[in-house]
Design a protein around this motif. Structure first.
Motif, short mmCIF file in Angstrom:
data_model
loop_
_atom_site.label_atom_id
_atom_site.label_comp_id
_atom_site.label_asym_id
_atom_site.label_seq_id
_atom_site.Cartn_x
_atom_site.Cartn_y
_atom_site.Cartn_z
N THR A 16 0.84 -1.19 0.00
CA THR A 16 0.00 0.00 0.00
C THR A 16 0.88 1.24 0.00
N ASP A 17 0.48 2.28 -0.74
CA ASP A 17 1.18 3.56 -0.66
C ASP A 17 0.74 4.26 0.61
N ILE A 18 1.70 4.63 1.41
CA ILE A 18 1.42 5.33 2.66
C ILE A 18 1.95 6.76 2.51
N LYS A 19 1.07 7.74 2.71
CA LYS A 19 1.46 9.15 2.62
C LYS A 19 0.97 9.87 3.86
N HIS A 20 1.73 10.86 4.28
CA HIS A 20 1.31 11.70 5.39
C HIS A 20 0.13 12.56 4.93
N PRO A 21 -0.85 12.77 5.79
CA PRO A 21 -2.01 13.56 5.36
C PRO A 21 -1.68 15.02 5.05
N GLY A 22 -0.57 15.52 5.54
CA GLY A 22 -0.19 16.91 5.28
C GLY A 22 0.68 17.10 4.07
N VAL A 23 0.84 16.06 3.25
CA VAL A 23 1.78 16.09 2.13
C VAL A 23 1.54 17.25 1.16
N LYS A 24 0.32 17.76 1.07
CA LYS A 24 0.03 18.87 0.16
C LYS A 24 0.12 20.23 0.86
N SER A 25 0.50 20.26 2.11
CA SER A 25 0.60 21.49 2.89
C SER A 25 1.98 22.13 2.71
N VAL A 26 2.01 23.44 2.53
CA VAL A 26 3.27 24.17 2.46
C VAL A 26 4.03 24.03 3.78
N GLY A 27 3.31 24.13 4.88
CA GLY A 27 3.95 24.00 6.19
C GLY A 27 4.61 22.65 6.37
N TRP A 28 3.92 21.60 5.94
CA TRP A 28 4.48 20.25 6.06
C TRP A 28 5.75 20.14 5.22
N ALA A 29 5.72 20.65 3.99
CA ALA A 29 6.89 20.61 3.11
C ALA A 29 8.04 21.40 3.73
N LEU A 30 7.72 22.54 4.33
CA LEU A 30 8.74 23.36 4.98
C LEU A 30 9.38 22.62 6.16
N VAL A 31 8.56 21.99 6.97
CA VAL A 31 9.07 21.23 8.11
C VAL A 31 9.96 20.09 7.63
N GLN A 32 9.55 19.38 6.59
CA GLN A 32 10.35 18.26 6.09
C GLN A 32 11.69 18.76 5.53
N ALA A 33 11.66 19.84 4.77
CA ALA A 33 12.90 20.40 4.22
C ALA A 33 13.81 20.87 5.35
N ALA A 34 13.24 21.53 6.35
CA ALA A 34 14.03 22.02 7.48
C ALA A 34 14.63 20.86 8.28
N ARG A 35 13.84 19.83 8.48
CA ARG A 35 14.32 18.66 9.22
C ARG A 35 15.48 17.99 8.48
N LEU A 36 15.34 17.81 7.18
CA LEU A 36 16.41 17.19 6.40
C LEU A 36 17.64 18.08 6.31
N HIS A 37 17.43 19.40 6.21
CA HIS A 37 18.55 20.33 6.20
C HIS A 37 19.30 20.27 7.52
N ARG A 38 18.56 20.25 8.62
CA ARG A 38 19.18 20.20 9.95
C ARG A 38 19.94 18.89 10.13
N SER A 39 19.38 17.80 9.65
CA SER A 39 20.04 16.50 9.75
C SER A 39 21.35 16.49 8.96
N ARG A 40 21.29 16.99 7.74
CA ARG A 40 22.50 17.03 6.90
C ARG A 40 23.55 17.94 7.51
N THR A 41 23.13 19.09 8.00
CA THR A 41 24.06 20.02 8.65
C THR A 41 24.63 19.38 9.91
N GLY A 42 23.79 18.70 10.68
CA GLY A 42 24.26 18.02 11.90
C GLY A 42 25.30 16.96 11.60
#
Length: 188
Positions: A16-42
């Motif tokens: 089954t394809d599992i997607k987060h319900p906020g996947v179409k939200s700008v805020g959700w995309a921003l949080v994901q990008a920030a989280r991945l940026h912080r992880s890479r920087t860390g």
């Protein structure tokens, strides 16, 4: 385009394809990008023996020179005890020094040591590398537009939360995208 992760559901054996319900939200995309940026920087910071957050202190001191704990806390948008705790850790690493103000021992200024200046230079290179990775495939126009839009979003929230919205103004506020604001807003 990357496909959503395929996960096997428990019990029925079907994929089954599992997607987060906020996947179409700008805020959700921003949080994901920030989280991945912080992880890479860390990850990159750990190679320098630093933790996330410490680089911001070293960058601020490298850019502005010696400053008081209050000024540092203001620049970092943290409370003074948080800044003080980080400075204590960086001091134990011999990256910063504290000095009392001549004539007023209550005022403490923090400055980079020689080793702190070297780390700050390494952080700048690391930051540029991660920024290049983050914005791969973006042209200069897209980069400036994204930066401007993120600053505008931050100012919107600053106005609502009582933070100082002027701290989100950049040096490109009057650039060529100011004229493009209306078409941009209309297409959103």
């Amino acid at each position: 385009m990357v496909a959503a992760p395929r996960l096997r559901t428990a019990g029925n054996g079907m994929d089954t394809d599992i997607k987060h319900p906020g996947v179409k939200s700008v805020g959700w995309a921003l949080v994901q990008a920030a989280r991945l940026h912080r992880s890479r920087t860390g990850d990159k910071l750990s190679e320098l023996g630093l933790f996330a957050g410490q680089e911001q202190v070293l960058q601020a001191l490298a850019h502005s020179g010696p400053m008081t704990m209050g000024d540092l806390a203001l620049i970092l948008r943290v409370r003074p005890p948080t800044a003080s705790k980080t400075i204590s850790r960086l001091s134990s690493l011999k990256l910063v020094e504290r000095h009392t103000e001549p004539g007023d021992a209550r005022v403490v200024r923090v400055k980079l040591t020689r080793e702190g200046k070297k780390k700050a230079a390494a952080i700048n290179a690391l930051w540029d590398e991660v920024e290049s990775e983050l914005l791969a495939g973006f042209d200069n126009k897209d980069r400036k537009r994204l930066r401007k839009l993120l600053r505008r979003a931050a100012k919107n929230l600053a106005d609502i939360t009582g933070a100082d919205p002027s701290t989100f103004e950049g040096d490109d506020e009057g650039d060529e995208f100011a004229a493009a604001e209306e078409p941009l807003a209309a297409s959103a």
